[in-house]
Design a protein around this motif. Structure first.
Motif, PDB file in Angstrom:
ATOM      1  N   PRO A   8      65.458  34.225  -1.439  1.00 20.50           N
ATOM      2  CA  PRO A   8      64.832  35.450  -0.919  1.00 20.50           C
ATOM      3  C   PRO A   8      65.823  36.607  -0.916  1.00 20.50           C
ATOM      4  O   PRO A   8      67.005  36.424  -0.630  1.00 20.50           O
ATOM      5  CB  PRO A   8      64.430  35.073   0.513  1.00 20.50           C
ATOM      6  CG  PRO A   8      64.479  33.591   0.560  1.00 20.50           C
ATOM      7  CD  PRO A   8      65.527  33.179  -0.413  1.00 20.50           C
ATOM      8  N   THR A   9      65.346  37.794  -1.251  1.00 19.96           N
ATOM      9  CA  THR A   9      66.178  38.984  -1.250  1.00 19.96           C
ATOM     10  C   THR A   9      65.649  39.985  -0.224  1.00 19.96           C
ATOM     11  O   THR A   9      64.490  39.899   0.195  1.00 19.96           O
ATOM     12  CB  THR A   9      66.192  39.630  -2.646  1.00 19.96           C
ATOM     13  OG1 THR A   9      64.844  39.835  -3.086  1.00 19.96           O
ATOM     14  CG2 THR A   9      66.918  38.737  -3.636  1.00 19.96           C
ATOM     15  N   PRO A  10      66.459  40.936   0.198  1.00 14.34           N
ATOM     16  CA  PRO A  10      66.026  41.891   1.225  1.00 14.34           C
ATOM     17  C   PRO A  10      64.755  42.644   0.831  1.00 14.34           C
ATOM     18  O   PRO A  10      64.574  43.011  -0.331  1.00 14.34           O
ATOM     19  CB  PRO A  10      67.220  42.851   1.332  1.00 14.34           C
ATOM     20  CG  PRO A  10      68.397  42.036   0.904  1.00 14.34           C
ATOM     21  CD  PRO A  10      67.879  41.133  -0.178  1.00 14.34           C
ATOM     22  N   ILE A  11      63.893  42.887   1.808  1.00 15.13           N
ATOM     23  CA  ILE A  11      62.670  43.646   1.550  1.00 15.13           C
ATOM     24  C   ILE A  11      62.911  45.135   1.752  1.00 15.13           C
ATOM     25  O   ILE A  11      62.013  45.940   1.545  1.00 15.13           O
ATOM     26  CB  ILE A  11      61.510  43.164   2.445  1.00 15.13           C
ATOM     27  CG1 ILE A  11      61.894  43.229   3.925  1.00 15.13           C
ATOM     28  CG2 ILE A  11      61.097  41.757   2.068  1.00 15.13           C
ATOM     29  CD1 ILE A  11      60.781  42.788   4.863  1.00 15.13           C
ATOM     30  N   GLY A  12      64.104  45.491   2.141  1.00 13.30           N
ATOM     31  CA  GLY A  12      64.460  46.898   2.322  1.00 13.30           C
ATOM     32  C   GLY A  12      65.943  47.034   2.577  1.00 13.30           C
ATOM     33  O   GLY A  12      66.726  47.344   1.689  1.00 13.30           O
ATOM     34  N   ASN A  13      66.343  46.767   3.799  1.00  8.01           N
ATOM     35  CA  ASN A  13      67.743  46.855   4.198  1.00  8.01           C
ATOM     36  C   ASN A  13      68.565  45.771   3.503  1.00  8.01           C
ATOM     37  O   ASN A  13      68.281  44.577   3.634  1.00  8.01           O
ATOM     38  CB  ASN A  13      67.841  46.706   5.724  1.00  8.01           C
ATOM     39  CG  ASN A  13      69.210  47.068   6.260  1.00  8.01           C
ATOM     40  OD1 ASN A  13      70.230  46.653   5.715  1.00  8.01           O
ATOM     41  ND2 ASN A  13      69.225  47.851   7.322  1.00  8.01           N
ATOM     42  N   LEU A  14      69.598  46.174   2.776  1.00  7.68           N
ATOM     43  CA  LEU A  14      70.392  45.216   2.004  1.00  7.68           C
ATOM     44  C   LEU A  14      71.164  44.237   2.873  1.00  7.68           C
ATOM     45  O   LEU A  14      71.645  43.216   2.370  1.00  7.68           O
ATOM     46  CB  LEU A  14      71.366  45.967   1.081  1.00  7.68           C
ATOM     47  CG  LEU A  14      70.731  46.766  -0.060  1.00  7.68           C
ATOM     48  CD1 LEU A  14      71.815  47.408  -0.911  1.00  7.68           C
ATOM     49  CD2 LEU A  14      69.834  45.888  -0.912  1.00  7.68           C
ATOM     50  N   ARG A 179      37.278  47.128  13.084  1.00  4.91           N
ATOM     51  CA  ARG A 179      38.161  46.106  13.657  1.00  4.91           C
ATOM     52  C   ARG A 179      39.523  46.714  13.942  1.00  4.91           C
ATOM     53  O   ARG A 179      39.855  47.791  13.438  1.00  4.91           O
ATOM     54  CB  ARG A 179      38.341  44.922  12.699  1.00  4.91           C
ATOM     55  CG  ARG A 179      37.089  44.145  12.403  1.00  4.91           C
ATOM     56  CD  ARG A 179      37.417  42.837  11.721  1.00  4.91           C
ATOM     57  NE  ARG A 179      36.227  42.209  11.164  1.00  4.91           N
ATOM     58  CZ  ARG A 179      36.235  41.051  10.531  1.00  4.91           C
ATOM     59  NH1 ARG A 179      37.376  40.401  10.355  1.00  4.91           N
ATOM     60  NH2 ARG A 179      35.119  40.529  10.039  1.00  4.91           N
ATOM     61  N   LYS A 180      40.324  46.009  14.712  1.00  3.65           N
ATOM     62  CA  LYS A 180      41.708  46.432  14.929  1.00  3.65           C
ATOM     63  C   LYS A 180      42.511  46.149  13.662  1.00  3.65           C
ATOM     64  O   LYS A 180      42.382  45.080  13.060  1.00  3.65           O
ATOM     65  CB  LYS A 180      42.313  45.688  16.109  1.00  3.65           C
ATOM     66  CG  LYS A 180      41.696  46.050  17.446  1.00  3.65           C
ATOM     67  CD  LYS A 180      42.334  45.262  18.572  1.00  3.65           C
ATOM     68  CE  LYS A 180      41.691  45.613  19.905  1.00  3.65           C
ATOM     69  NZ  LYS A 180      42.292  44.826  21.029  1.00  3.65           N
ATOM     70  N   VAL A 181      43.327  47.113  13.276  1.00  3.63           N
ATOM     71  CA  VAL A 181      44.128  46.989  12.065  1.00  3.63           C
ATOM     72  C   VAL A 181      45.542  47.480  12.334  1.00  3.63           C
ATOM     73  O   VAL A 181      45.752  48.434  13.072  1.00  3.63           O
ATOM     74  CB  VAL A 181      43.512  47.809  10.901  1.00  3.63           C
ATOM     75  CG1 VAL A 181      44.402  47.763   9.676  1.00  3.63           C
ATOM     76  CG2 VAL A 181      42.133  47.287  10.554  1.00  3.63           C
ATOM     77  N   SER A 182      46.500  46.791  11.737  1.00  2.00           N
ATOM     78  CA  SER A 182      47.894  47.236  11.780  1.00  2.00           C
ATOM     79  C   SER A 182      48.367  47.436  10.340  1.00  2.00           C
ATOM     80  O   SER A 182      48.160  46.572   9.486  1.00  2.00           O
ATOM     81  CB  SER A 182      48.772  46.197  12.482  1.00  2.00           C
ATOM     82  OG  SER A 182      50.151  46.530  12.346  1.00  2.00           O
ATOM     83  N   ILE A 183      48.979  48.586  10.085  1.00  2.00           N
ATOM     84  CA  ILE A 183      49.481  48.889   8.749  1.00  2.00           C
ATOM     85  C   ILE A 183      50.974  49.174   8.840  1.00  2.00           C
ATOM     86  O   ILE A 183      51.392  50.116   9.518  1.00  2.00           O
ATOM     87  CB  ILE A 183      48.749  50.096   8.140  1.00  2.00           C
ATOM     88  CG1 ILE A 183      47.251  49.805   8.040  1.00  2.00           C
ATOM     89  CG2 ILE A 183      49.309  50.438   6.779  1.00  2.00           C
ATOM     90  CD1 ILE A 183      46.451  50.952   7.487  1.00  2.00           C
ATOM     91  N   SER A 184      51.763  48.353   8.169  1.00  2.00           N
ATOM     92  CA  SER A 184      53.221  48.547   8.154  1.00  2.00           C
ATOM     93  C   SER A 184      53.656  48.935   6.747  1.00  2.00           C
ATOM     94  O   SER A 184      53.207  48.351   5.761  1.00  2.00           O
ATOM     95  CB  SER A 184      53.941  47.268   8.584  1.00  2.00           C
ATOM     96  OG  SER A 184      53.646  46.944   9.933  1.00  2.00           O
ATOM     97  N   ARG A 185      54.559  49.898   6.659  1.00  2.00           N
ATOM     98  CA  ARG A 185      55.101  50.304   5.367  1.00  2.00           C
ATOM     99  C   ARG A 185      56.607  50.510   5.488  1.00  2.00           C
ATOM    100  O   ARG A 185      57.122  50.735   6.565  1.00  2.00           O
ATOM    101  CB  ARG A 185      54.433  51.577   4.851  1.00  2.00           C
ATOM    102  CG  ARG A 185      54.776  52.837   5.641  1.00  2.00           C
ATOM    103  CD  ARG A 185      54.052  54.053   5.087  1.00  2.00           C
ATOM    104  NE  ARG A 185      54.503  55.276   5.761  1.00  2.00           N
ATOM    105  CZ  ARG A 185      55.489  56.038   5.298  1.00  2.00           C
ATOM    106  NH1 ARG A 185      56.112  55.726   4.172  1.00  2.00           N
ATOM    107  NH2 ARG A 185      55.845  57.131   5.955  1.00  2.00           N
ATOM    108  N   GLU A 186      57.289  50.389   4.361  1.00  2.00           N
ATOM    109  CA  GLU A 186      58.740  50.601   4.309  1.00  2.00           C
ATOM    110  C   GLU A 186      59.469  49.710   5.315  1.00  2.00           C
ATOM    111  O   GLU A 186      60.409  50.164   5.982  1.00  2.00           O
ATOM    112  CB  GLU A 186      59.072  52.072   4.569  1.00  2.00           C
ATOM    113  CG  GLU A 186      58.421  53.054   3.617  1.00  2.00           C
ATOM    114  CD  GLU A 186      59.052  53.034   2.233  1.00  2.00           C
ATOM    115  OE1 GLU A 186      59.862  53.891   1.933  1.00  2.00           O
ATOM    116  OE2 GLU A 186      58.706  52.117   1.454  1.00  2.00           O
TER     117      GLU A 186
END
Length: 270
Positions: A8-14, A179-186
């Motif tokens: 696995p590699t970082p999804i953002g922060n190195l 419905r309840k929704v959560s949206i995460s980005r970056e």
């Protein structure tokens, strides 16, 4: 070391990479990756120099025999994706299947995965959940798959690209209702953002979601409404807001998970 290693590699922060992954990447013979430019930036950051080969959804069928031959000759491979856990929303499962058929050792290292982070960030139930990933690009195909998912009671997790996020949310509302929704980005990056809203709010105001970055969309599972609903009163609220009777029937049916025929019958009295 033997066989293939999924790293696995970082999804953002190195900094989000494990010591074991770094040690593995330093000691294997070849690294297979989705985009050599993306992977080279990560490897350069940690001063790791290894041969890279491109392996992605457009060439994996021709690359698998080459990789298998190398593995059977005793070479070791690391497989990394552009971000996160290899084998999730990429052709990692195909190379693993080929390795299993040939009894080649498989090693999966633990590490970052965007959908797990997005799920926990959502605040929605984590007792039971289903990871869906990306749905089809075409709206009619997407709606068809959403129809098959709308009565699932567990939390649902989707991936979506920025250029499709608003269309996806509209399709989601069309099929699921409110419905309840959560949206995460970056996630883990400087501009990380998580929005927790009712789905109807996100559809009515597109400015709430900036179409930038990759998205993890977490959706509340289906819940049977046990409360008594005054259908006529709910219809009248929508009619007072300027909706047509047809649209008001559609909205009440969605929002309260009531059969449209029943709502329509009630509308005849208004």
């Amino acid at each position: 070391m033997k066989g293939i290693y999924l790293c696995p590699t970082p999804i953002g922060n190195l900094d989000d990479i494990t010591l074991r992954t770094l040690k593995t990447l330093e000691n294997i013979d070849i690294i297979a990756c989705e985009d050599t430019r993306v992977s080279k930036a990560l490897l350069d950051h940690y001063n790791i120099k290894k041969p890279l080969i491109s392996y992605h959804k457009f060439n994996y069928m021709t690359k698998i025999p080459e990789i298998i031959n190398d593995l059977e000759d005793g070479k070791t491979y690391a497989f990394i994706s552009d971000a996160g856990m290899p084998g999730i929303s990429d052709p990692g499962t195909e190379i693993l299947s080929a390795c299993i058929e040939r009894d080649i050792p498989i090693n999966v290292l633990p590490g970052p995965s965007a959908f797990v982070v997005g799920l926990v960030l959502s605040g929605l139930s984590t007792d039971r959940f289903t990871f869906i990933g990306f749905l089809p690009e075409k709206s009619n195909q997407r709606i068809k798959e959403l129809e098959e998912l709308k009565t699932k009671k567990e939390t649902l997790i989707f991936y979506e690209a920025p250029h499709r996020i608003h269309k996806f949310l509209k399709d989601l509302y069309q099929v699921f209702g409110n419905r309840k929704v959560s949206i995460s980005r970056e996630i883990s990056k400087y501009y990380e953002e998580t929005i927790r809203k009712d789905l109807v709010d996100l559809v009515e105001d597109e400015d709430l979601v900036k179409a930038k970055g990759e998205f993890v969309v977490v959706v509340e599972g289906y819940q049977e409404k046990e409360i008594e609903v005054n259908i006529e009163a709910e219809l009248q609220k929508l009619l007072d807001r300027g909706l047509s009777k047809k649209d008001a029937v559609k909205e009440v049916s969605k929002n309260f998970n009531i059969k449209k025929n029943l709502v329509y019958e009630k509308s005849l009295d208004l």
